[in-house]
Design an enzyme around this catalytic site. Structure first.
Site, PDB file in Angstrom:
ATOM      1  N   ASN A   1       0.798  -1.225   0.000  1.00 20.60           N
ATOM      2  CA  ASN A   1       0.000   0.000   0.000  1.00 20.60           C
ATOM      3  C   ASN A   1       0.831   1.275   0.000  1.00 20.60           C
ATOM      4  O   ASN A   1       0.570   2.203  -0.756  1.00 20.60           O
ATOM      5  CB  ASN A   1      -0.934  -0.023   1.217  1.00 20.60           C
ATOM      6  CG  ASN A   1      -1.879   1.145   1.264  1.00 20.60           C
ATOM      7  OD1 ASN A   1      -1.528   2.225   1.714  1.00 20.60           O
ATOM      8  ND2 ASN A   1      -3.102   0.929   0.798  1.00 20.60           N
TER       9      ASN A   1
ATOM     10  N   ASN B   1      -1.000   0.980   6.952  1.00 24.89           N
ATOM     11  CA  ASN B   1      -1.274   1.826   5.799  1.00 24.89           C
ATOM     12  C   ASN B   1      -0.095   2.759   5.516  1.00 24.89           C
ATOM     13  O   ASN B   1       0.887   2.365   4.922  1.00 24.89           O
ATOM     14  CB  ASN B   1      -2.583   2.588   6.034  1.00 24.89           C
ATOM     15  CG  ASN B   1      -3.205   3.106   4.761  1.00 24.89           C
ATOM     16  OD1 ASN B   1      -2.519   3.557   3.865  1.00 24.89           O
ATOM     17  ND2 ASN B   1      -4.521   3.049   4.679  1.00 24.89           N
TER      18      ASN B   1
ATOM     19  N   ASP C   1      -4.824   7.875   6.407  1.00 25.79           N
ATOM     20  CA  ASP C   1      -4.557   7.042   5.231  1.00 25.79           C
ATOM     21  C   ASP C   1      -3.092   7.138   4.814  1.00 25.79           C
ATOM     22  O   ASP C   1      -2.428   6.137   4.548  1.00 25.79           O
ATOM     23  CB  ASP C   1      -5.470   7.501   4.096  1.00 25.79           C
ATOM     24  CG  ASP C   1      -5.653   6.449   3.026  1.00 25.79           C
ATOM     25  OD1 ASP C   1      -4.928   5.449   3.064  1.00 25.79           O
ATOM     26  OD2 ASP C   1      -6.510   6.627   2.154  1.00 25.79           O
TER      27      ASP C   1
END
Length: 308
Positions: free
Chosen positions: A134, A191, A244
């Site tokens: 990610n 993340n 995020d």
């Protein structure tokens, strides 16, 4: 010939947003009161993974669901840097100046050189495919650290529906010189990640709330000699929304995405300020000299000029 998505031209001021909010006087030394948020591009599907690429002198970011890596030029042009990607997400620049990609669809870490050559760096751990890499960052010693949550396995818009081959979701350290991959720490859904300026602290966000869990926080580790992690601790809970993606500046401040924009914390977890965005921010990155902050947010790429 690169695919041109926006012609050269001036950015557009964003009018439907509040000005930056300071919670600490130190914040206004860097983000001026009334600082203008600018729209650089607004035609992506889902923007993520911004990074400044010095070798090309462009801001690169992912349109994850549009399956393109895009590049913004200082004259305002936006072009396609990599087309038909395997749902590329996070980026970093390695010690050699190459652009490193996290790919949800191929479940791999890959590389694009400044002259456009591409290659896969690593795609498995102990013979099992990763979940969906990610985000990635380059340590001072040149090692690439990346997160491997399961988001790409749960959404065909950002990957491919599949069963995981690993029974954990982890942070890894990849050494490009040896090809060795090490599992460094486990999370519910890791993340974003970034190091402090001196490399002594690693920050990692856990955003399991975005899938089926409850976490929306940034954790911190001490990084010992040899790259080992210790003293795991909660750094900050981010709300509303999730952290995020985030960056750490030369002061050690953490600039993190959230449901309201970019929240800024000192290295002591003091909340310093907020840069509101019209939609939830997904990530951010600094331009040369940390004089500009680029922010990804849904279909948008925004920018805000910094001082100090």
């Amino acid at each position: 010939m690169p695919i041109l998505l926006r012609k050269a031209g001036q950015p557009q001021p964003v009018g439907n947003v509040s000005p930056p909010i300071a919670f600490d006087p130190r914040f206004t030394d860097v983000v001026a009161k009334g600082a203008q948020l600018w729209s650089l591009y607004d035609q992506a599907v889902f923007s993520e993974g911004p990074v400044w690429w010095p070798a090309r002198e462009i801001l690169v970011w992912s349109d994850v669901e549009g399956r393109r890596v895009l590049g913004w030029h200082p004259d305002g042009r936006v072009e396609v840097v990599v087309d038909a990607t395997p749902f590329t997400n996070g980026h970093t620049i390695d010690a050699a100046g190459n652009l490193i990609h996290c790919e949800h669809g191929s479940r791999a870490l890959s590389c694009t050189t400044p002259d456009g050559r591409t290659s896969v760096l690593v795609r498995d751990y102990d013979g099992r495919r990763f979940n969906s890499p990610n985000d990635v960052t380059c340590a001072l010693d040149g090692a690439l650290w990346f997160t491997d949550p399961a988001f790409g396995l749960h959404s065909p818009r950002q990957g491919a529906l599949d069963e995981p081959e690993l029974d954990h979701r982890s942070v890894y350290r990849f050494d490009p010189r040896t090809g060795q991959v090490e599992r460094m720490a486990d999370f519910e859904q890791p993340n974003g990640l970034a190091f402090s300026p001196d490399g002594s602290t690693l920050y990692v966000s856990d955003t399991s709330q975005a899938l089926s869990g409850t976490r929306h926080e940034i954790q911190a580790f001490n990084v010992t000699e040899g790259g080992r992690l210790s003293a795991r601790r909660l750094f900050a809970v981010i709300e509303p929304g999730v952290p995020d993606g985030f960056r750490v500046d030369r002061r050690g401040w953490i600039w993190t995405s959230s449901g309201t924009g970019v929240q800024v914390f000192s290295d002591r977890a003091e909340k310093l300020g907020l840069i509101p965005t019209p939609q939830a921010a997904t990530n951010c990155a600094f331009g040369p000299g940390e004089r500009r902050l680029f922010i990804t947010s849904q279909q948008h790429l925004y920018a805000l000029d910094l001082g100090g």
